[in-house]
Motif scaffolding. Structure first.
Motif, PDB file in Angstrom:
ATOM      1  N   CYS A   1     -11.317 -55.687  30.663  1.00 56.40           N
ATOM      2  CA  CYS A   1     -12.783 -55.729  30.764  1.00 56.40           C
ATOM      3  C   CYS A   1     -13.348 -56.869  29.931  1.00 56.40           C
ATOM      4  O   CYS A   1     -14.245 -57.604  30.374  1.00 56.40           O
ATOM      5  N   ASP A   2     -12.857 -57.027  28.697  1.00 62.21           N
ATOM      6  CA  ASP A   2     -13.265 -58.145  27.845  1.00 62.21           C
ATOM      7  C   ASP A   2     -13.021 -59.472  28.551  1.00 62.21           C
ATOM      8  O   ASP A   2     -13.881 -60.360  28.570  1.00 62.21           O
ATOM      9  N   TYR A   3     -11.829 -59.605  29.108  1.00 61.43           N
ATOM     10  CA  TYR A   3     -11.443 -60.836  29.788  1.00 61.43           C
ATOM     11  C   TYR A   3     -12.367 -61.121  30.965  1.00 61.43           C
ATOM     12  O   TYR A   3     -12.807 -62.267  31.169  1.00 61.43           O
ATOM     13  N   ALA A   4     -12.676 -60.105  31.738  1.00 61.81           N
ATOM     14  CA  ALA A   4     -13.526 -60.292  32.914  1.00 61.81           C
ATOM     15  C   ALA A   4     -14.903 -60.805  32.518  1.00 61.81           C
ATOM     16  O   ALA A   4     -15.476 -61.681  33.189  1.00 61.81           O
ATOM     17  N   LYS A   5     -15.445 -60.287  31.420  1.00 58.68           N
ATOM     18  CA  LYS A   5     -16.757 -60.755  30.966  1.00 58.68           C
ATOM     19  C   LYS A   5     -16.693 -62.185  30.450  1.00 58.68           C
ATOM     20  O   LYS A   5     -17.602 -62.987  30.704  1.00 58.68           O
ATOM     21  N   ALA A   6     -15.623 -62.509  29.725  1.00 59.49           N
ATOM     22  CA  ALA A   6     -15.459 -63.897  29.281  1.00 59.49           C
ATOM     23  C   ALA A   6     -15.370 -64.837  30.472  1.00 59.49           C
ATOM     24  O   ALA A   6     -15.973 -65.918  30.491  1.00 59.49           O
ATOM     25  N   LEU A   7     -14.622 -64.416  31.477  1.00 56.30           N
ATOM     26  CA  LEU A   7     -14.470 -65.220  32.680  1.00 56.30           C
ATOM     27  C   LEU A   7     -15.790 -65.354  33.429  1.00 56.30           C
ATOM     28  O   LEU A   7     -16.104 -66.406  33.995  1.00 56.30           O
ATOM     29  N   SER A   8     -16.588 -64.291  33.419  1.00 55.23           N
ATOM     30  CA  SER A   8     -17.848 -64.295  34.166  1.00 55.23           C
ATOM     31  C   SER A   8     -18.800 -65.375  33.677  1.00 55.23           C
ATOM     32  O   SER A   8     -19.546 -65.953  34.473  1.00 55.23           O
ATOM     33  N   VAL A   9     -18.779 -65.654  32.371  1.00 52.20           N
ATOM     34  CA  VAL A   9     -19.681 -66.676  31.817  1.00 52.20           C
ATOM     35  C   VAL A   9     -19.016 -68.041  31.718  1.00 52.20           C
ATOM     36  O   VAL A   9     -19.703 -69.053  31.542  1.00 52.20           O
ATOM     37  N   SER A  10     -17.690 -68.075  31.825  1.00 47.81           N
ATOM     38  CA  SER A  10     -16.951 -69.314  31.599  1.00 47.81           C
ATOM     39  C   SER A  10     -16.633 -70.095  32.865  1.00 47.81           C
ATOM     40  O   SER A  10     -16.481 -71.320  32.818  1.00 47.81           O
TER      41      SER A  10
END
Length: 388
Positions: free
Chosen positions: A102-111
């Protein structure tokens, strides 16, 4: 309550054994291209992977897979995901797994659509998002981080020996989350207890601050008591649905921003624990447990009334004949005994920390001002040594 605040949590939660049935309806609100992010093979062994893929196919989605998201997601993995998300111009990132996914997905969403290096922009300079954000949905399989209902995201840079979290705003929070407690039954015992302590410490980080009579402190005490009771039931029977459902729900509320409303918060245990993780790649909840007691004993004198209240209201310590200091000490002793029941890490040496790492870990620790005392670098070294 003395603080001023605006509260908004836009994440829609579907909870219970039939929660996955809501996924089809959620998917209808997004375009046809879905990036499916997950970790290792556990969701394939459990059958969850195939269930999710079947739903995606029935909904007519084009699926692009991003497996191999590790327990402490790395900046290299983030860059890989950015390439895939941009190449296929995905409409939704669906994270299936534990808090790290979940953390990774959010980082990816903004990156993915960030014109700069996202590590430097979001994790070193801590800047706000000013580019396109890809929506995120979560199907949770392990509890602890609360990442399924908040905007936080932690990324590790092994080359720089930094593990840094960025708490993004409500626009980055998952749009929806699927919470089925039975998905947590297959989690190994070590990971289960690490997640329980992670959730407990999230509450502590928000509880041990402030001096006013604050409604959220009463909520925090109830959540901690629930975790203590349910953790003992789950230790006896890891497939106790009632216990695992209570743990899952308490962990979500431990870090969905509610407890931080109207008060300052500490987070220094997390800052030290994350820096340890950058050196050892140890399980996040274990890095917290390994330093918690040393840290709380260090700051106890500066927040004695709250530590005394913690002893009485959370651990049931009898206050008769005890002053605040004696109560505070008894409360931390009760907490230590419970931590040993859980079987979490009680010192950082067991996580692979050596004496020669202490200076670097201290250098990588952010010093915050929200708790009962703002630490110095020397204080961090002292706490680390006490945690060995």
């Amino acid at each position: 309550m003395l603080g001023n605040f605006t509260y908004c949590n836009p994440t829609r939660v579907h909870f219970g054994e039939k929660a996955l049935e809501a996924l089809s309806g959620e998917l209808a609100g997004y375009g046809g291209k879905v990036l499916l992010a997950y970790g290792g093979g556990s969701i394939k062994k459990s059958g969850l992977y195939q269930q999710v893929v079947d739903i995606l196919n029935r909904c007519g989605k084009e699926v692009f897979e991003l497996p191999g998201v590790m327990p402490n997601p790395t900046v290299e993995k983030l860059y890989e995901g950015c390439r895939i998300a941009r190449e296929h111009d995905v409409d939704l990132i669906l994270a299936v797994g534990g808090g790290s996914v979940c953390d990774y997905a959010k980082a990816l969403s903004v990156s993915a659509w960030c014109a700069q290096d996202p590590w430097e922009k979001y994790y070193l300079r801590m800047e706000d998002v000013d580019n396109r954000i890809i929506p995120v949905g979560c199907v949770l399989t392990m509890v602890g981080t609360g990442s399924e209902m908040n905007g936080g995201s932690v990324i590790t840079n092994h080359r720089q020996k930094r593990k840094i979290g960025h708490v993004f705003g409500s626009n980055v929070m998952p749009k929806f989350t699927i919470l089925n407690p039975t998905y947590t039954f297959t989690v190994p015992m070590k990971q289960m207890v690490a997640g329980i302590y992670d959730a407990f410490n999230h509450i502590c980080e928000q509880y041990f601050s402030g001096t006013d009579d604050n409604t959220t402190d009463y909520i925090a005490e109830g959540l901690m008591k629930s975790l203590i009771v349910s953790s003992r039931a789950a230790l006896r029977n890891p497939e106790d649905y009632e216990a695992r459902s209570n743990i899952m729900w308490a962990a979500t509320w431990a870090l969905n921003t509610l407890l931080a409303m109207g008060k300052s918060t500490d987070w220094e245990v997390h800052m030290i624990g994350q820096s340890i993780g950058a050196y050892t790649d140890a399980t996040h909840g274990m890095t917290l447990s390994a330093v918690s007691l040393a840290y709380y004993r260090f700051i106890m004198e500066y927040g004695l009334p709250k530590f005394a209240r913690f002893a009485v209201n959370v651990w049931g310590v009898d206050p008769r004949g005890k002053d605040d200091r004696a109560l505070a000490q008894a409360g931390l002793e009760a907490m230590e005994a419970w931590m040993k029941e859980l079987g979490v890490a009680m010192n950082i040496r067991d996580l692979g920390v050596t004496e020669d790492m202490l200076e670097g870990i201290a250098d990588g620790t952010f010093l915050l001002s929200g708790g009962y005392r703002e630490l110095t670098r020397a204080d961090v070294i002292q706490i680390l040594k006490a945690s060995m």
